[in-house]
Design a protein around this motif. Structure first.
Motif, PDB file in Angstrom:
ATOM      1  N   GLY A 192       0.822  -1.215   0.000  1.00 13.09           N
ATOM      2  CA  GLY A 192       0.000   0.000   0.000  1.00 13.09           C
ATOM      3  C   GLY A 192       0.852   1.260   0.000  1.00 13.09           C
ATOM      4  O   GLY A 192       0.590   2.217  -0.740  1.00 13.09           O
ATOM      5  N   ILE A 193       1.901   1.245   0.838  1.00  9.39           N
ATOM      6  CA  ILE A 193       2.815   2.398   0.900  1.00  9.39           C
ATOM      7  C   ILE A 193       3.533   2.575  -0.434  1.00  9.39           C
ATOM      8  O   ILE A 193       3.656   3.692  -0.958  1.00  9.39           O
ATOM      9  CB  ILE A 193       3.834   2.207   2.044  1.00  9.39           C
ATOM     10  CG1 ILE A 193       3.111   2.222   3.399  1.00  9.39           C
ATOM     11  CG2 ILE A 193       4.910   3.290   2.009  1.00  9.39           C
ATOM     12  CD1 ILE A 193       3.982   1.770   4.562  1.00  9.39           C
ATOM     13  N   THR A 214       2.575   1.497  -3.418  1.00 11.54           N
ATOM     14  CA  THR A 214       1.615   1.931  -4.446  1.00 11.54           C
ATOM     15  C   THR A 214       1.423   3.437  -4.380  1.00 11.54           C
ATOM     16  O   THR A 214       1.428   4.127  -5.416  1.00 11.54           O
ATOM     17  CB  THR A 214       0.264   1.218  -4.248  1.00 11.54           C
ATOM     18  OG1 THR A 214       0.465  -0.196  -4.272  1.00 11.54           O
ATOM     19  CG2 THR A 214      -0.717   1.598  -5.332  1.00 11.54           C
ATOM     20  N   SER A 215       1.258   3.955  -3.179  1.00 11.94           N
ATOM     21  CA  SER A 215       1.100   5.408  -3.003  1.00 11.94           C
ATOM     22  C   SER A 215       2.341   6.150  -3.487  1.00 11.94           C
ATOM     23  O   SER A 215       2.235   7.197  -4.147  1.00 11.94           O
ATOM     24  CB  SER A 215       0.839   5.736  -1.529  1.00 11.94           C
ATOM     25  OG  SER A 215      -0.300   5.065  -1.062  1.00 11.94           O
ATOM     26  N   PHE A 228       2.467   6.122  -7.259  1.00 18.31           N
ATOM     27  CA  PHE A 228       1.420   6.971  -7.826  1.00 18.31           C
ATOM     28  C   PHE A 228       1.771   8.449  -7.676  1.00 18.31           C
ATOM     29  O   PHE A 228       1.513   9.255  -8.571  1.00 18.31           O
ATOM     30  CB  PHE A 228       0.084   6.664  -7.140  1.00 18.31           C
ATOM     31  CG  PHE A 228      -1.098   6.861  -8.041  1.00 18.31           C
ATOM     32  CD1 PHE A 228      -1.234   6.085  -9.191  1.00 18.31           C
ATOM     33  CD2 PHE A 228      -2.062   7.807  -7.756  1.00 18.31           C
ATOM     34  CE1 PHE A 228      -2.319   6.257 -10.035  1.00 18.31           C
ATOM     35  CE2 PHE A 228      -3.146   7.978  -8.591  1.00 18.31           C
ATOM     36  CZ  PHE A 228      -3.280   7.201  -9.735  1.00 18.31           C
ATOM     37  N   VAL A 229       2.384   8.783  -6.543  1.00 14.17           N
ATOM     38  CA  VAL A 229       2.802  10.179  -6.332  1.00 14.17           C
ATOM     39  C   VAL A 229       3.950  10.531  -7.276  1.00 14.17           C
ATOM     40  O   VAL A 229       3.964  11.609  -7.894  1.00 14.17           O
ATOM     41  CB  VAL A 229       3.222  10.394  -4.860  1.00 14.17           C
ATOM     42  CG1 VAL A 229       3.920  11.741  -4.688  1.00 14.17           C
ATOM     43  CG2 VAL A 229       2.007  10.311  -3.949  1.00 14.17           C
ATOM     44  N   THR A 262       2.336   2.459 -12.465  1.00 12.72           N
ATOM     45  CA  THR A 262       2.285   2.008 -11.072  1.00 12.72           C
ATOM     46  C   THR A 262       2.139   0.489 -10.992  1.00 12.72           C
ATOM     47  O   THR A 262       2.805  -0.168 -10.179  1.00 12.72           O
ATOM     48  CB  THR A 262       1.117   2.686 -10.328  1.00 12.72           C
ATOM     49  OG1 THR A 262       1.257   4.105 -10.419  1.00 12.72           O
ATOM     50  CG2 THR A 262       1.089   2.277  -8.860  1.00 12.72           C
ATOM     51  N   SER A 320       5.291   2.649   8.788  1.00  9.00           N
ATOM     52  CA  SER A 320       4.790   3.396   7.628  1.00  9.00           C
ATOM     53  C   SER A 320       5.710   4.561   7.279  1.00  9.00           C
ATOM     54  O   SER A 320       5.728   5.013   6.129  1.00  9.00           O
ATOM     55  CB  SER A 320       3.374   3.925   7.913  1.00  9.00           C
ATOM     56  OG  SER A 320       2.501   2.862   8.199  1.00  9.00           O
TER      57      SER A 320
END
Length: 822
Positions: free
Chosen positions: A274-275, A277-278, A281-282, A298, A438
């Motif tokens: 999840g981290i 992927t973010s 994407f950023v 991504t 995180s």
């Protein structure tokens, strides 16, 4: 379950796989069932009988699941390298490197895809992956040659079948390797035995192999960067977090996270994906490209990362789900999380159905399902009844708290089954540790990305990373050492947890207008469940009363190598540990074998420990057990003996205030009302002082001073002889004569010819003869002569060197050998 076809199909597939795993249906039967169900499906489709059509297709998928598992798990090619395994022969194996080397203590481990074996001057083509473990040679010039993914190597050593668990509740290394499609183990003792014969050639291989090569090199580079910029403890930790390289994380650190219920952060999983992927994407937002192209980039980044960490089930699951969610965003379609979860399971199990047995698969899917189902319900409950929890400054903490509770609901049965612990501090620990992780993951990636640009900037980033990792480990250690951090339970309690969870899920469907009524009803359900199904509940009590006559005595002869360790559990729950195995400079059987066995059985207190005599191969693990467990009584022969372990043993008894009893022939040990324990040896004449330092196996006087006991349970009798030799046996024959007759014997002195004299064997005349002995021991125990003596009287022989631990159960009339392996 409506409009969730992937979830329904995945459940049918999983059920079929599990049925094949636990029951083992034959191939012919499965093929016949598949054909019949296919005909039913076609018939019901044309007849337009919707309900039966759907039922038949689900049964067909269930059968397909069973066939897939049978295919993945049971069929083995004729040229499989495991067919050439031999525990003693030296061979040369050739194969391709497919995993990075992992250094543990003095061993270097990696995996190769074998293609040739050289045996007796013959070159044979083979197939299958091999786990290679090499011990560093004593020479300072012995070093690991440079190799990389795809390089062909030759190595000299011993090819072995993977070792199955040797004791009940023990880690099954063979099963672990099987899940990872590794067929054999190769042991070598000098790093220089490796010879690189051919380097990787990209032009002759397919794109997947090139991708594996590239991700391998990136992983190796990442490992080196962390080693360079961080201290060892923090470097090993972040390598596990980001690169899936957990072999260097110390056992102590791993235990901190197990005890605090935060072990999931050590496995690259949904949180990490999840981290990442973010982050992808950023990063792609800085490119002047369309939203759809950003999604595509991504997804490609996720696939690349999944290969870097080795494609574990948790990462594959998270990557599939993240990719589909991104695609849904790109085409503006809503995604059902449970349907998505089902689709991910189908994809993974289609490629390898054995992954259903992987703890990562089980914990990953159960955690996501648990959060998806329970989080909204718990959050709504808190929002309605505790409005302050929705305040902006409390909401993030409350969300973490609720997410932690939600994740643990369905993962709890698996955690208990694998670790035999319930972490009480887990909910609080996750609130602190998950945010730190995180933060650590993006800092770790930033360090890797910045290193090629500027070593100085990367070091600055690594300093921040060190602070975050150090704080994470420190907090985990702090929470783990709190007195109420966790409770140890028997893994059998998983069954009760599943019943409770099922009841709660049923309860959640019942509508109540008043929250207090819901809470009251829930409490009543839990109380009823406890009263009826708890270990000391109504069902347990009634069962004990109904089965009082069928209550069992159980004896487990643990495999501790060349030594003895025997655990006796009586029908009333009382227990007796006899001896503790052989301790060496790098192996304590108390820590490695006896404690895990007792913990998994839910044993918190040992009612009595009997040390037959003070030789290291019998007393070795006892000091560790005395330190870690509550012990009621310690029984021994009172011999004055000079060894460091024996001195430590006596110091612990005294410092902990444990009752210490010395016994002689003719005494009775009072421990349980359900069985009688007679002491048959030693007499005073066999107790002689030994002031010399212990030298394993050298003291015949110490062997002949062994405490020998006979346990009488109903019509069955058990004789446990320690290391008593011929002189002690002659003494017992003279004193007890026919009273020595027993149904079961622990053969004296590991089957040595110095024990088990013809006269003694004929007096005892057991139906079972159990020999606790180490594989390939230097004493050549057990003696062929001794084996022949027991064979001549018709005794069934169990040897721990050949079969591992032996578990025997008696109902007072018959003795049954239990097959404890799954």
């Amino acid at each position: 379950m409506r409009n969730k076809p992937a979830l329904k199909f995945s459940l049918a597939l999983v059920l079929g796989i599990l049925l094949e795993h636990f029951i083992g249906i034959e191939l012919k039967t499965l093929l016949l069932l598949s054909l019949i169900l296919l005909l039913f499906y076609i018939t019901f489709t044309f007849s337009k009988i919707s309900l039966l059509k759907h039922f038949s297709i689900y049964l067909l998928i269930l059968t397909v699941g069973a066939l897939k598992y049978l295919s993945d798990n049971k069929f083995q090619p004729q040229n499989s390298i495991v067919n050439f395994a031999n525990d003693t022969a030296i061979v040369k194996v050739q194969g391709k490197i497919i995993s990075p080397p992992e250094i543990k203590n003095d061993r270097t481990n990696f995996v190769i895809s074998a293609n040739k074996i050289f045996k007796h001057g013959e070159e044979i083509n083979v197939s299958g992956d091999v786990f290679v473990s090499i011990r560093k040679g004593k020479s300072k010039f012995d070093s690991l040659p440079k190799f990389s993914y795809g390089d062909e190597i030759q190595i000299i050593g011993v090819l072995k079948e993977p070792i199955r668990s040797r004791n009940p509740e023990e880690f099954d290394f063979a099963r672990y390797l099987k899940i990872h499609d590794i067929d054999a183990v190769f042991l070598s003792y000098i790093l220089s035995h490796i010879k690189v014969i051919k380097k990787f050639e990209a032009k002759t291989l397919n794109p997947i192999e090139i991708l594996k090569k590239l991700t391998y090199e990136i992983k190796i580079a990442g490992l080196k960067i962390f080693d360079e910029l961080l201290p060892q403890s923090e470097a090993s930790f972040i390598k596990g977090l980001i690169l899936g390289y957990r072999g260097e994380i110390s056992k102590d650190v791993q235990q901190y996270f197990i005890n605090t219920g935060t072990y999931h952060i050590l496995a690259v999983s949904g949180l990490h994906v999840g981290i990442i992927t973010s982050m992808f994407f950023v990063l792609t937002s800085f490119l002047r490209v369309s939203f759809v192209f950003r999604v595509l980039l991504t997804i490609l980044g996720l696939i690349f990362y999944a290969f870097v960490v080795g494609l574990p089930p948790s990462v594959v699951r998270a990557s599939i789900m993240a990719s589909i969610v991104l695609i849904g965003m790109a085409i503006e379609r809503r995604i059902d999380i449970f349907n998505l979860l089902g689709f991910s399971a189908i994809v993974i199990l289609f490629f390898d159905s054995k992954q259903i047995l992987h703890p990562g698969f089980q914990l990953s899917f159960s955690a996501v399902a648990s959060i998806s189902y329970f989080y909204p319900k718990i959050f709504n409950f808190f929002s309605k009844n505790f409005p302050f929890a929705t305040k902006w400054f409390i909401s993030p903490i409350a969300s973490l708290f609720i997410a932690s509770i939600s994740a643990q609901i369905l993962t709890l049965p698996f955690v208990v089954a694998y670790f035999s612990k319930i972490s009480i501090i887990s909910i609080l620990a996750n609130v602190f540790i998950v945010p730190l992780v995180s933060l650590a993951v993006p800092l770790g990636f930033a360090t890797l990305l910045l290193y090629p640009v500027s070593g100085f900037i990367a070091q600055m980033m690594a300093n921040s990373l060190w602070l975050t990792l150090n704080l994470t480990i420190t907090l985990a250690k702090f929470f783990a050492h709190l007195p109420f951090a966790y409770i140890e339970v028997s893994k059998e309690i998983s069954f009760y947890i599943v019943l409770i969870l099922f009841s709660l899920m049923v309860f959640s469907k019942i509508k109540f207008q008043s929250p207090m009524k819901r809470i009251t009803f829930a409490v009543l359900i839990l109380l009823n469940l406890y009263i009826y199904i708890a270990p000391n509940g109504v069902i347990s009590i009634l069962s004990n009363k109904l089965n009082a006559e069928d209550s069992n005595l159980e004896i487990t002869v643990l495999d501790v190598g060349q030594g003895d360790a025997i655990f006796v559990q009586f029908p009333d729950g009382k227990n007796l540990l006899i001896d503790g195995g052989n301790k060496t400079f790098n192996f304590d059987p108390g820590q490695r074998i006896i404690e895990p066995f007792l913990r998994k059985k839910g044993i918190k207190k040992i009612d009595a420990i009997l040390v037959t005599h003070p030789h290291n191969d019998h007393i070795g693990g006892i000091p560790y057990i005395l330190e870690k467990f509550e012990v009621g009584t310690v029984i021994d022969n009172g011999l004055n003996y000079n060894s460091s372990i024996y001195k430590r043993y006596l110091e612990l008894i005294q410092s902990k205030g444990i009752t210490h009893i010395t016994v002689r022939a003719g005494n009775k040990i009072t421990l349980t009302e359900h069985a009688r324990i007679y002491v048959l040896h030693p007499t005073d004449e066999f107790i002689k002082s030994n002031d010399k330092e212990d030298n394993y196996g050298s003291g015949h006087d110490a062997n002949n001073s062994s405490v020998v006991i006979k346990i009488q349970y109903g019509d069955n009798s058990f004789l446990l002889t320690g290391d008593a030799e011929k002189e002690a046996e002659d003494s017992m024959i003279k004193i007890y004569d026919t009273f020595l007759k027993s149904d079961w014997i622990k053969v004296g002195h590991h089957g040595s010819e110095t024990s088990s004299s013809p006269a003694f064997v004929s007096k005892v005349k057991p139906k079972w003869a159990v020999i606790s002995v180490g594989k390939y021991n230097k004493y050549n125990h057990p003696s062929d002569i001794v084996l022949r003596r027991y064979n001549l009287i018709g005794a069934q022989i169990h040897r721990t060197d050949e079969e591992g631990a032996g578990v025997f159960r008696s109902n007072g009339k018959d003795i049954e050998k239990i097959q404890w392996r799954n």
